[in-house]
Design an enzyme around this catalytic site. Structure first.
Site, PDB file in Angstrom:
ATOM      1  CG  ASP A   1     127.208  28.371 -11.302  1.00  0.00           C
ATOM      2  OD1 ASP A   1     128.020  28.046 -10.416  1.00  0.00           O
ATOM      3  OD2 ASP A   1     127.067  27.739 -12.366  1.00  0.00           O
TER       4      ASP A   1
ATOM      5  CG  LEU B   1     104.703  26.723   3.964  1.00  0.00           C
ATOM      6  CD1 LEU B   1     105.657  25.734   4.610  1.00  0.00           C
ATOM      7  CD2 LEU B   1     103.257  26.267   4.167  1.00  0.00           C
ATOM      8  N   GLY B   2     104.991  31.464   4.165  1.00  0.00           N
ATOM      9  CA  GLY B   2     105.262  32.695   4.891  1.00  0.00           C
ATOM     10  C   GLY B   2     106.606  33.263   4.484  1.00  0.00           C
TER      11      GLY B   2
ATOM     12  CB  THR C   1     114.764  27.701  -4.448  1.00  0.00           C
ATOM     13  OG1 THR C   1     116.057  28.154  -4.037  1.00  0.00           O
ATOM     14  CG2 THR C   1     113.891  28.889  -4.789  1.00  0.00           C
TER      15      THR C   1
ATOM     16  CB  ILE D   1     112.505  32.414   5.450  1.00  0.00           C
ATOM     17  CG1 ILE D   1     111.716  31.219   4.908  1.00  0.00           C
ATOM     18  CG2 ILE D   1     113.676  31.942   6.329  1.00  0.00           C
ATOM     19  CD1 ILE D   1     112.408  30.495   3.767  1.00  0.00           C
TER      20      ILE D   1
ATOM     21  CE1 TYR E   1     122.850  23.672 -13.337  1.00  0.00           C
ATOM     22  CE2 TYR E   1     123.536  23.841 -15.611  1.00  0.00           C
ATOM     23  CZ  TYR E   1     123.042  24.421 -14.464  1.00  0.00           C
ATOM     24  OH  TYR E   1     122.752  25.758 -14.444  1.00  0.00           O
TER      25      TYR E   1
ATOM     26  N   GLY F   1     116.597  37.601  -4.044  1.00  0.00           N
ATOM     27  CA  GLY F   1     117.436  38.279  -5.026  1.00  0.00           C
ATOM     28  C   GLY F   1     116.803  38.291  -6.405  1.00  0.00           C
TER      29      GLY F   1
ATOM     30  CB  SER G   1     122.624  22.475  -4.732  1.00  0.00           C
ATOM     31  OG  SER G   1     123.672  21.628  -4.417  1.00  0.00           O
ATOM     32  N   GLY G   2     125.099  24.586  -3.884  1.00  0.00           N
ATOM     33  CA  GLY G   2     126.270  25.328  -4.360  1.00  0.00           C
ATOM     34  C   GLY G   2     127.331  24.396  -4.911  1.00  0.00           C
TER      35      GLY G   2
END
Ligand code: FAD
Length: 549
Positions: free
Chosen positions: A198, A265-266, A211, A268, A469, A132, A214-215
């Site tokens: 977010d 690595l490639g 990456t 996904i 955070y 995205g 985490s949500g």
């Protein structure tokens, strides 16, 4: 997605309906919100180099993905060039575009992905997988000196839920699916992944995996690393496929090697992920706690006890003050209620309003489960001097969470630079990490001689620790390069993380922004291991070179 900022072209943050925000920003950052002082470059005036795309390679890419899915359009190349870090956005707004991808390719299935990768490697081109484009760690930007053709491989057409195993509660999903499209397909059959970063509206499953995202509801559902049972990855040597087994002892985890691999690595193409039945009841309640140390202690006790909240998030006093400053204009009744609450807190509960911390705690499940959890948490919060202020603030928080990211562009328009840095550390170290980071940032504001603000929340609680955070903003001095001043603050915070025993990032990955601190985080043999892995899989350095190490 805007090429110069976050989100939808038609959506913008405004202070018009938030009477306290202007004075707050004036006080802390010396910003006059009524003046838009930093205009951005116009798209038509942007200078973009011609794409380096030999006819033979174009032909191969068109044969692999279909001619209509191979684009050298200016806007396409621009949007695929970088992610959404502060540095990315500031440079885009200035028209400093750097090394753009030469071509954007959108393969529709795994076979086409493999053909694109083969064609690119045979032509000695670079491939950068694109989900995205929402990362904030420099995970997409090509190296400035890259002279080979750069292919941005946009996974957006791989957007389907392929199958749901209702017994195992696993879904096979194509990796280019965006958050909303994934939930729409799962919800239609009564399921949810429960992963809501977010950036949900604009990020993808493949990007989350690449990456280690985490949500906000990770306390219940887990991070994407917990949710991902199996992966399929098109690599230079073939298709890597792991099985969706609940656990395995097959040596070092290959699945884990793919998690956080940032395209090195490639590509996904597919993942098998945990899904959960949509909860009968879902609620987020607001709480006030007298101060930060009571807040940390309460969150620790919730994590260590029998309570099973879906969200545990508490802001420090600075972030609490900021939250109150972004409230919409209150009705006369709201004003009376707020005044009464403030008087009650000061007179009856001995609160210092400047030190108090706002928490959001979420519950999901059956009516009975939610009632029991609320009781358990309520008792813990009360033991630490806090109290529940009801569901209204939680409803507001839930509604606002995907709009808050727009504030960064609003601040940039007014000449302020704002960004985030987040980390995780054991419970025993969290107070020290917090103090060290706040101290480092404030010393840096002082040394630069700029107005600055730093605030923090704790979220994502675990058995042994939690994520802290930090959000920070400065108004640059005007005498130096603003990105250098921003970089000094960002570096001071990151250095304080690793010096205090915390990780360089809990969920924003490494990219290029954080690569400098990786060896201090995982040791030199750790970075050697990663180099060996990437070089072994991709000896020609064709896959997203320069990221992580
Ligand atoms: C406003 C804002 C809020 C955010 N909030 C959160 C949050 O709450 N939680 C969180 O975890 N993160 C958050 N982020 C960061 C970002 O959304 C995550 O890093 C996200 O996981 C990136 O996904 P993406 O699909 O946009 O990937 P991209 O940005 O497109 O790519 C990121 C990396 O993954 C690689 N990649 C992407 N797709 C694939 C694929 N199919 N195969 C192989 N590699 C691939 C890319 O090459 C790149 O290295 C936020 C960012 C912004 C701007």
């Amino acid at each position: 997605m805007k090429w110069w900022g976050w989100g939808d072209e038609d959506v913008a943050f405004t202070h018009d309906d938030k009477p306290d925000l202007g004075p707050f920003l004036q006080r802390h950052l010396e910003i006059d919100v009524s003046r838009v002082s930093s205009p951005r470059a116009a798209f038509d005036e942007l200078r973009m180099p011609e794409p380096i795309l030999p006819a033979a390679l174009r032909g191969e890419l068109e044969a692999a993905a279909g001619a209509e899915h191979v684009s050298t359009d200016r806007l396409d190349r621009l949007v695929h060039a970088r992610g959404k870090s502060l540095r990315d956005i500031v440079r885009h707004r200035r028209g400093a575009l750097g090394r753009l991808p030469d071509v954007v390719v959108r393969p529709a299935d795994e076979e086409a992905v493999a053909a694109v990768l083969r064609a690119a490697i045979d032509a000695d081109a670079v491939v950068i997988p694109f989900g995205g484009g929402s990362n904030i760690s420099g995970s997409l930007e090509p190296p400035a000196s890259e002279s080979r053709t750069i292919v941005s491989l946009d996974a957006g057409q791989l957007d389907r839920v392929l199958a749901i195993d209702e017994t195992a509660r696993l879904a096979r999903v194509q990796a280019g699916v965006s958050g909303p499209r994934l939930e729409e397909q799962l919800n239609a059959r009564g399921w949810t992944l429960g992963h809501f970063p977010d950036s949900f509206s604009y990020s993808t499953l493949g990007g989350w995996i690449a990456t280690r995202s985490s949500g906000m509801q990770s306390d219940k559902y887990g991070d994407v690393a917990d949710l991902t049972r199996a992966v399929r990855v098109v690599m230079p040597g073939g298709v890597l496929a792991t099985r969706p087994v609940p656990a395995t002892s097959t040596g070092p985890s290959v699945r884990e090697m793919v998690l956080g691999s940032e395209g090195r690595l490639g590509v996904i193409t597919e993942a098998t992920i945990h899904v959960h039945r949509l909860p009968v009841r879902r609620t987020i309640l607001g709480y006030l706690v007298p101060n930060w140390s009571a807040a940390l202690a309460a969150m620790h006790e919730i994590a260590a006890g029998e309570a099973a909240a879906s969200v545990t998030r508490v802001s420090d006093a600075n972030e609490t003050a900021f939250s109150f400053a972004t409230r919409k204009a209150p009705s006369p009744l709201d004003r009376v209620k707020s005044k009464a609450l403030a008087e009650f807190l000061v007179r009856r509960r001995d609160f210092d309003l400047d030190a108090m911390c706002l928490a959001f705690i979420g519950y999901e499940g059956s009516e009975r489960h939610v009632r029991r959890q609320r009781r358990l948490v309520g008792r813990i919060v009360a033991r630490h001097g806090g109290l529940c202020i009801g569901a209204d603030p939680g409803v507001l928080y839930d509604q606002k969470k995907f709009d808050t990211p727009y504030i960064r562009d609003y601040l940039l328009d007014r000449g302020a630079l704002a960004d985030v840095s987040e980390t995780a550390a054991p419970w025993s170290l969290l107070p020290v990490v917090y103090d060290n980071v706040i101290g480092a940032a404030e010393r840096c504001f002082g040394a630069l001689g700029v107005p600055g603000y730093i605030m923090c929340h704790l979220s994502h609680s675990y058995h042994s620790g939690a994520c802290l955070y930090f959000t920070f903003a400065i108004k640059p001095s005007g005498g130096r390069e603003p990105l250098d001043e921003y970089g000094a603050v960002k570096s001071a915070i990151q250095q304080a993380f690793v010096d205090s025993g915390a990780t360089l990032s809990h969920h924003h990955a490494v990219g290029t922004e954080h690569a400098e601190w990786l060896e201090q985080d995982i040791s030199a043999p750790g970075t050697d291991l990663l180099r060996t892995l990437f070089d072994g899989v991709d000896p020609g350095g064709h896959l997203n070179p320069g990221k992580i190490v």
